[in-house]
Design a protein around this motif. Structure first.
Motif, PDB file in Angstrom:
ATOM      1  N   PRO A   1       0.311  -0.861   0.032  1.00  0.00           N
ATOM      2  CA  PRO A   1      -0.010   0.241  -0.270  1.00  0.00           C
ATOM      3  C   PRO A   1       1.286   1.211   0.279  1.00  0.00           C
ATOM      4  CG  PRO A   1      -1.001  -1.876   1.635  1.00  0.00           C
ATOM      5  CD  PRO A   1       0.327  -2.130   0.745  1.00  0.00           C
ATOM      6  N   ASP A   2       1.705   1.748   1.105  1.00  0.00           N
ATOM      7  CA  ASP A   2       2.431   2.112   0.839  1.00  0.00           C
ATOM      8  C   ASP A   2       3.149   2.188  -0.496  1.00  0.00           C
ATOM      9  OD1 ASP A   2       2.320   2.876   2.940  1.00  0.00           O
ATOM     10  OD2 ASP A   2       3.952   2.376   4.248  1.00  0.00           O
ATOM     11  N   GLY A   3       3.487   2.169  -1.249  1.00  0.00           N
ATOM     12  CA  GLY A   3       4.256   2.106  -2.821  1.00  0.00           C
ATOM     13  C   GLY A   3       2.903   2.127  -3.973  1.00  0.00           C
ATOM     14  N   ILE A   4       1.802   1.503  -3.416  1.00  0.00           N
ATOM     15  CA  ILE A   4       0.738   2.420  -3.808  1.00  0.00           C
ATOM     16  C   ILE A   4       1.132   3.957  -4.198  1.00  0.00           C
ATOM     17  CG2 ILE A   4      -1.301   2.597  -4.926  1.00  0.00           C
ATOM     18  CD1 ILE A   4      -1.721  -0.694  -4.342  1.00  0.00           C
ATOM     19  N   THR A   5       1.201   4.320  -2.491  1.00  0.00           N
ATOM     20  CA  THR A   5       0.618   5.576  -1.986  1.00  0.00           C
ATOM     21  C   THR A   5       2.044   6.595  -2.726  1.00  0.00           C
ATOM     22  OG1 THR A   5      -0.333   5.397  -0.331  1.00  0.00           O
ATOM     23  CG2 THR A   5       0.647   7.410  -0.409  1.00  0.00           C
ATOM     24  N   ALA A   6       2.686   5.995  -2.367  1.00  0.00           N
ATOM     25  CA  ALA A   6       4.465   6.522  -3.210  1.00  0.00           C
ATOM     26  C   ALA A   6       4.081   6.787  -4.644  1.00  0.00           C
ATOM     27  CB  ALA A   6       5.656   5.909  -2.717  1.00  0.00           C
ATOM     28  N   ALA A   7       3.650   5.817  -5.632  1.00  0.00           N
ATOM     29  CA  ALA A   7       3.501   6.010  -7.223  1.00  0.00           C
ATOM     30  C   ALA A   7       2.713   7.031  -7.289  1.00  0.00           C
ATOM     31  CB  ALA A   7       3.662   4.782  -8.111  1.00  0.00           C
ATOM     32  N   ALA A   8       1.728   7.225  -6.522  1.00  0.00           N
ATOM     33  CA  ALA A   8       0.572   7.675  -6.812  1.00  0.00           C
ATOM     34  C   ALA A   8       0.916   9.595  -6.504  1.00  0.00           C
ATOM     35  CB  ALA A   8      -0.844   8.089  -6.315  1.00  0.00           C
ATOM     36  N   ASN A   9       1.662   9.962  -5.568  1.00  0.00           N
ATOM     37  CA  ASN A   9       2.994  10.441  -5.175  1.00  0.00           C
ATOM     38  C   ASN A   9       3.226  11.551  -6.504  1.00  0.00           C
ATOM     39  OD1 ASN A   9       0.387  11.589  -2.642  1.00  0.00           O
ATOM     40  ND2 ASN A   9       2.172  10.261  -1.217  1.00  0.00           N
ATOM     41  N   LEU A  10       4.437  10.601  -6.912  1.00  0.00           N
ATOM     42  CA  LEU A  10       5.224  10.817  -7.697  1.00  0.00           C
ATOM     43  C   LEU A  10       4.917  10.745  -9.125  1.00  0.00           C
ATOM     44  CD1 LEU A  10       7.740  11.472  -9.138  1.00  0.00           C
ATOM     45  CD2 LEU A  10       7.800   8.576  -9.482  1.00  0.00           C
ATOM     46  N   PHE A  11       3.782  10.015  -9.840  1.00  0.00           N
ATOM     47  CA  PHE A  11       3.282  10.326 -10.842  1.00  0.00           C
ATOM     48  C   PHE A  11       2.433  11.915 -10.814  1.00  0.00           C
ATOM     49  CE2 PHE A  11      -0.627  10.143 -14.427  1.00  0.00           C
ATOM     50  CZ  PHE A  11       0.257  10.639 -15.070  1.00  0.00           C
ATOM     51  N   SER A  12       1.281  12.610  -9.727  1.00  0.00           N
ATOM     52  CA  SER A  12       0.958  13.656  -9.595  1.00  0.00           C
ATOM     53  C   SER A  12       1.950  14.849  -9.315  1.00  0.00           C
ATOM     54  CB  SER A  12       0.906  13.531  -7.948  1.00  0.00           C
ATOM     55  OG  SER A  12      -0.261  15.072  -8.172  1.00  0.00           O
ATOM     56  N   PHE A  13       3.117  14.085  -9.196  1.00  0.00           N
ATOM     57  CA  PHE A  13       4.212  15.207  -9.124  1.00  0.00           C
ATOM     58  C   PHE A  13       4.693  15.556 -10.677  1.00  0.00           C
ATOM     59  CE2 PHE A  13       8.518  16.947  -8.779  1.00  0.00           C
ATOM     60  CZ  PHE A  13       8.358  18.485  -8.050  1.00  0.00           C
ATOM     61  N   ILE A  14       4.942  14.576 -11.057  1.00  0.00           N
ATOM     62  CA  ILE A  14       5.088  14.335 -12.785  1.00  0.00           C
ATOM     63  C   ILE A  14       4.478  14.936 -14.018  1.00  0.00           C
ATOM     64  CG2 ILE A  14       5.688  13.455 -15.161  1.00  0.00           C
ATOM     65  CD1 ILE A  14       6.790  10.336 -12.978  1.00  0.00           C
ATOM     66  N   VAL A  15       3.388  15.037 -14.037  1.00  0.00           N
ATOM     67  CA  VAL A  15       1.965  15.780 -14.184  1.00  0.00           C
ATOM     68  C   VAL A  15       2.218  16.989 -13.779  1.00  0.00           C
ATOM     69  CG1 VAL A  15      -0.390  15.766 -14.247  1.00  0.00           C
ATOM     70  CG2 VAL A  15       0.888  13.971 -14.197  1.00  0.00           C
ATOM     71  N   GLU A  16       2.144  17.611 -12.934  1.00  0.00           N
ATOM     72  CA  GLU A  16       2.437  19.044 -12.312  1.00  0.00           C
ATOM     73  C   GLU A  16       4.235  19.769 -13.340  1.00  0.00           C
ATOM     74  OE1 GLU A  16       3.840  21.968  -8.461  1.00  0.00           O
ATOM     75  OE2 GLU A  16       2.821  19.661  -8.436  1.00  0.00           O
ATOM     76  N   CYS A  17       5.024  18.735 -13.047  1.00  0.00           N
ATOM     77  CA  CYS A  17       5.966  19.403 -14.013  1.00  0.00           C
ATOM     78  C   CYS A  17       6.497  19.652 -15.060  1.00  0.00           C
ATOM     79  CB  CYS A  17       6.996  18.639 -13.185  1.00  0.00           C
ATOM     80  SG  CYS A  17       7.916  18.693 -11.663  1.00  0.00           S
ATOM     81  N   GLU A  18       5.519  18.038 -15.464  1.00  0.00           N
ATOM     82  CA  GLU A  18       5.295  18.660 -17.637  1.00  0.00           C
ATOM     83  C   GLU A  18       4.170  19.351 -17.884  1.00  0.00           C
ATOM     84  OE1 GLU A  18       6.381  16.534 -19.469  1.00  0.00           O
ATOM     85  OE2 GLU A  18       7.702  15.511 -18.659  1.00  0.00           O
ATOM     86  N   LEU A  19       3.058  20.244 -16.882  1.00  0.00           N
ATOM     87  CA  LEU A  19       2.337  20.817 -17.966  1.00  0.00           C
ATOM     88  C   LEU A  19       3.630  22.438 -17.266  1.00  0.00           C
ATOM     89  CD1 LEU A  19      -1.027  19.743 -16.262  1.00  0.00           C
ATOM     90  CD2 LEU A  19      -0.081  19.510 -18.451  1.00  0.00           C
ATOM     91  N   ARG A  20       3.479  21.913 -15.881  1.00  0.00           N
ATOM     92  CA  ARG A  20       4.690  23.715 -15.767  1.00  0.00           C
ATOM     93  C   ARG A  20       5.687  24.085 -16.947  1.00  0.00           C
ATOM     94  NH1 ARG A  20       7.892  23.055 -10.431  1.00  0.00           N
ATOM     95  NH2 ARG A  20       5.750  22.297  -9.551  1.00  0.00           N
TER      96      ARG A  20
END
Length: 818
Positions: free
Chosen positions: A117-136
């Protein structure tokens, strides 16, 4: 865990360094070493074990640390924002490889079963940050007109590897990812609608461009060479039977994008919103998405409905049914076709966009027959076909795109169930193109107007269209395609005469003929075959009479180089044409024999080889494609028409032998294999013919005079010597031994005296008495063991292969040390 101790220790040190120091203060080499350590551990552990390495001694798991670390690296990368590759580029790539090593097995299984479960949360946080950075970053570089930044302003294909890694991370937390992408996409579309005509939307459009690429990678696989399935994580993570189909997260996201894309059909929206760059991402997305979700052909939805496995497959069933042929599929297909039509007619000069439309979107649709069945019933498809055949708008497309479009439109005929209706569709589509070629060639002033730019362009476009249609031939449309080619036979010869100095047009003419003959020859009846063979003979004679393909030594070096390129392309096309004609004697679906019409394909092949052989220099054989085509033809010709080869004049014959010797010593094993098969065909033909009292290859076996008047060794003697030298002393692939044995056996039978002399010479040169005896015994065994006889039947070939293998094992080692 002892086996992982060094890496585990490195991990703890790296983690402590990360906590106590600012990332920018850590030395680049230490940072990269730490990233590589994570990758090394990920490659040899399961996701659970990987996550537990740090969790056993620190308050977080290794996956959480990996997520935090990569986020920091991306921050550094964005801060530097340079086109030069720095340590942060390499660190990002290594960390992406680490995520790939962890998540690739999970991509084919149930995420919850393998990722904590912690790994799924970590992946979700990272992907959200990736999307944010790509858009920025997309927003920040929206006004960058340089167009050479490798990070964002790259082609879709150049970004593919990185986006594929992002998609793996997103699929590890797909139940969070899809709602996130839907929300972000909807926000950008709302911003467009609110700001249209009021504010500059360039930044928002660039963000949408990046979003579409990311979403396309997350919800669909590429499927190069095969039809991709719905990603496994999407199948297994949305087990929600009670939810209405139109509330499925992936359906909501897909529908939102389709609805947005449909707005490009409005001229006003195209002018204010849908730039060529944004349309590229839309077309790319539609091509990738439709291969997975649109009217799926695997029948899984129906199978699931009939089975008891509703729970485990409910997501896939819902998706495939919703976009299936009995639900929204045909409506979506119509939207996609209309969007494609718009890109081809309203975005003139946008080659990249129109290339994506022709080669990816439309091409992928007609590869699936179940889609073609619905495609040919759409008014939008018939509008596209009508525009192609009768209007000038699509004449503005790049000529190669027109070839692809013609191929696509003809292939869609496979969706018409009635064979005659299918042929009529092709006639209606391509008839006007053939009529243009016929009429332009008959104009009394054609020679005087042929070089005018508009005429030259029109002729080139029509030839490309004919070539595209010819390459799409299949049994159902074969008759219509034959009629199409037959109607332009004489005009093609006229065009070749008129445009003999226009190398580009000559090449288009040859390629059309090659594709047409290749698609037709095996199906033609005797009378039709006679007409095609006669046409090919006249084409070759005309090509030869104008010395097309020859190079003048008086040209400058740059022109010589350009001429060689043109010559290479022409020769390749001619070789392919001759190979296609040869195939008629190998594969023939006609109901009668071509001999009934007195047709002799070997004559045209003989003439073609006689004409082409002197033009093929050793330098041109350095072109890999030309080399493969040439030796394919040579081996095929000598197997089918060895008697024709014997009729070549001494110059052409000597030239072919020179190329054959070149092929025997080529680095490419396939070229060597084809050369050996050609040699086997020659030697076995001569052996069988002389055994029946005929002359076989005649004077060619006794020797030919070179340019100085000296008599050279006969071809069989020459190649027996050369092949023994190759087998005993040179480097080659062991896979070639069998085909070499098949060539060596008839050579030995034809030249037994020379074989004995060569063997004795090798034996006498051996100073060691023991090895001399061993070599003499090996030579004797080679031609006597396993009851080897003097016949060339299958059993005898098999025996000789065994003998040669044993012979080489016995003697090759010590002979190469002499």
């Amino acid at each position: 865990m002892h086996g992982y101790l060094p890496a585990h220790t490195h991990l703890i040190i790296f983690y402590n360094m990360y906590l106590t120091l600012n990332l920018m203060l850590v030395s680049f080499s230490e940072m990269l070493d730490g990233c590589r350590a994570l990758l090394a551990i990920a490659n040899v552990t399961t996701p659970h074990d990987f996550d537990g390495l740090l969790k056993s001694m620190r308050p977080m798991g290794t996956l959480t640390f990996l997520s935090m670390l990569m986020s920091e690296v991306i921050k550094v990368l964005m801060t530097s924002n340079t086109e030069e590759e720095t340590w942060s580029w390499e660190a990002r790539d290594v960390l992406l490889d680490t995520w790939t090593a962890i998540l690739t097995p999970i991509n084919t299984m149930n995420v919850n079963a393998l990722l904590p479960p912690d790994g799924i949360t970590a992946a979700a946080n990272l992907f959200s940050f990736i999307v944010e950075c790509e858009l920025r970053l997309a927003s920040a570089t929206a006004f960058n007109d340089e167009g050479n930044s490798d990070y964002l302003h790259a082609s879709v294909s150049a970004m593919d590897e990185r986006l594929s890694c992002y998609a793996l991370i997103a699929r590890a937390c797909i139940d969070v990812t899809i709602p996130l992408l839907l929300r972000v996409f909807s926000e950008r579309v709302a911003r467009l609608n609110q700001g249209r005509g009021i504010i500059d939307l360039t930044e928002t459009l660039e963000e949408l461009y990046s979003l579409l690429l990311i979403i396309g990678h997350v919800i669909a696989d590429e499927g190069e060479g095969e039809l991709p399935l719905v990603p496994n994580t999407i199948q297994t993570q949305f087990v929600v039977d009670f939810v209405e189909a139109d509330r499925h997260p992936v359906i909501l996201l897909s529908s939102s994008i389709l609805k947005f894309a449909e707005q490009c059909l409005s001229p006003e929206m195209r002018a204010s919103v849908f730039s060529p760059r944004l349309m590229e991402s839309i077309i790319w997305f539609l091509a990738r998405w439709s291969r997975t979700y649109l009217m799926s052909s695997d029948g899984i939805a129906e199978k699931i409905l009939d089975s008891g496995h509703h729970h485990e497959h409910s997501s896939k069933k819902t998706l495939l049914c919703f976009f299936g042929e009995h639900n929204q599929g045909k409506l979506v297909l119509d939207i996609i076709v209309r969007i494609a039509f718009i890109t081809l007619t309203s975005y003139q000069g946008e080659k990249d966009l129109q290339g994506l439309t022709c080669y990816q979107l439309l091409h992928s649709l007609v590869q699936q027959k179940h889609i073609c069945i619905h495609l040919v019933t759409l008014n939008s498809w018939h509008e596209l076909a009508t525009s192609f055949s009768t209007e000038k708008t699509l004449m503005l497309l790049d000529t190669a795109h027109q070839r692809s479009l013609a191929q696509t439109l003809v292939r869609s005929a496979s969706g018409i169930r009635n064979s005659e209706a299918s042929s009529q569709y092709v006639r209606n589509l391509m008839g006007p193109i053939a009529t243009y070629i016929v009429e332009i060639s008959r104009k009394h002033n054609f020679r005087s107007i042929a070089q005018q730019p508009d005429i030259l362009l029109s002729v080139s476009c029509m030839l490309e269209r004919l070539r595209g249609a010819a390459s799409a031939s299949e049994p159902r449309t074969q008759k219509a395609i034959y009629e199409l080619g037959f109607s332009v036979m004489n005009p093609i010869l006229i065009l070749l005469e008129v445009y003999k100095h226009e190398s580009a047009v000559v090449y288009l003419l040859l390629k059309f003929v090659v594709d047409w003959v290749d698609g037709q020859i095996t199906y033609l009846e005797a009378q039709e075959t006679a007409a095609v063979v006669d046409f090919c003979m006249r084409l070759l004679q005309l090509y030869s009479s104008h010395n097309i393909g020859k190079i003048s030594l008086s040209l400058s070096l740059s022109l010589i180089s350009e001429s060689k390129t043109d010559k290479y392309r022409d020769l390749r096309a001619l070789l392919q044409l001759l190979s296609s004609l040869c195939s008629k004697d190998m594969i023939d679906f006609s109901s009668d024999s071509i001999e009934a019409q007195g047709t002799n394909i070997s004559q045209v092949v003989y003439y073609g080889l006689h004409m082409v052989a002197p033009l093929i220099s050793m330098e041109l054989l350095k072109y890999p494609k030309l080399c493969h085509d040439y030796f394919s033809l040579l081996s095929h010709m000598l197997e089918v028409y060895p008697e024709t080869f014997a009729l070549l004049n001494s110059e052409a014959f000597a030239h072919v032998l020179g190329t054959l010797d070149f092929g025997l010593h080529h680095q490419d094993a396939d070229v060597v294999s084809k050369s050996l098969r050609a040699l086997q065909a020659l030697a076995s033909y001569h052996y069988k013919e002389t055994g029946n009292g005929n002359i076989g290859l005649g004077a060619h076996t006794t020797g030919l005079k070179d340019s100085s008047g000296n008599v050279q060794e006969g071809l069989l003697s020459r190649f027996l010597r050369s092949l023994l030298q190759l087998l005993l002393f040179e480097d080659y692939s062991s896979d070639l031994i069998s085909v070499a044995a098949d060539a060596l056996l008839p050579l030995i039978l034809c030249e037994q005296g020379l074989y004995q002399r060569l063997g004795n010479e090798l034996i006498e040169r051996q100073p060691n008495p023991t090895l001399k005896t061993r070599l003499a015994n090996a030579f004797h065994t080679l031609t006597s063991a396993n009851q080897l006889s003097s016949s060339l039947d299958r059993i005898n070939y098999q025996r000789f292969r065994k003998n040669l293998t044993s012979f080489l094992v016995e003697v090759r080692g010590f002979l190469r040390t002499m």
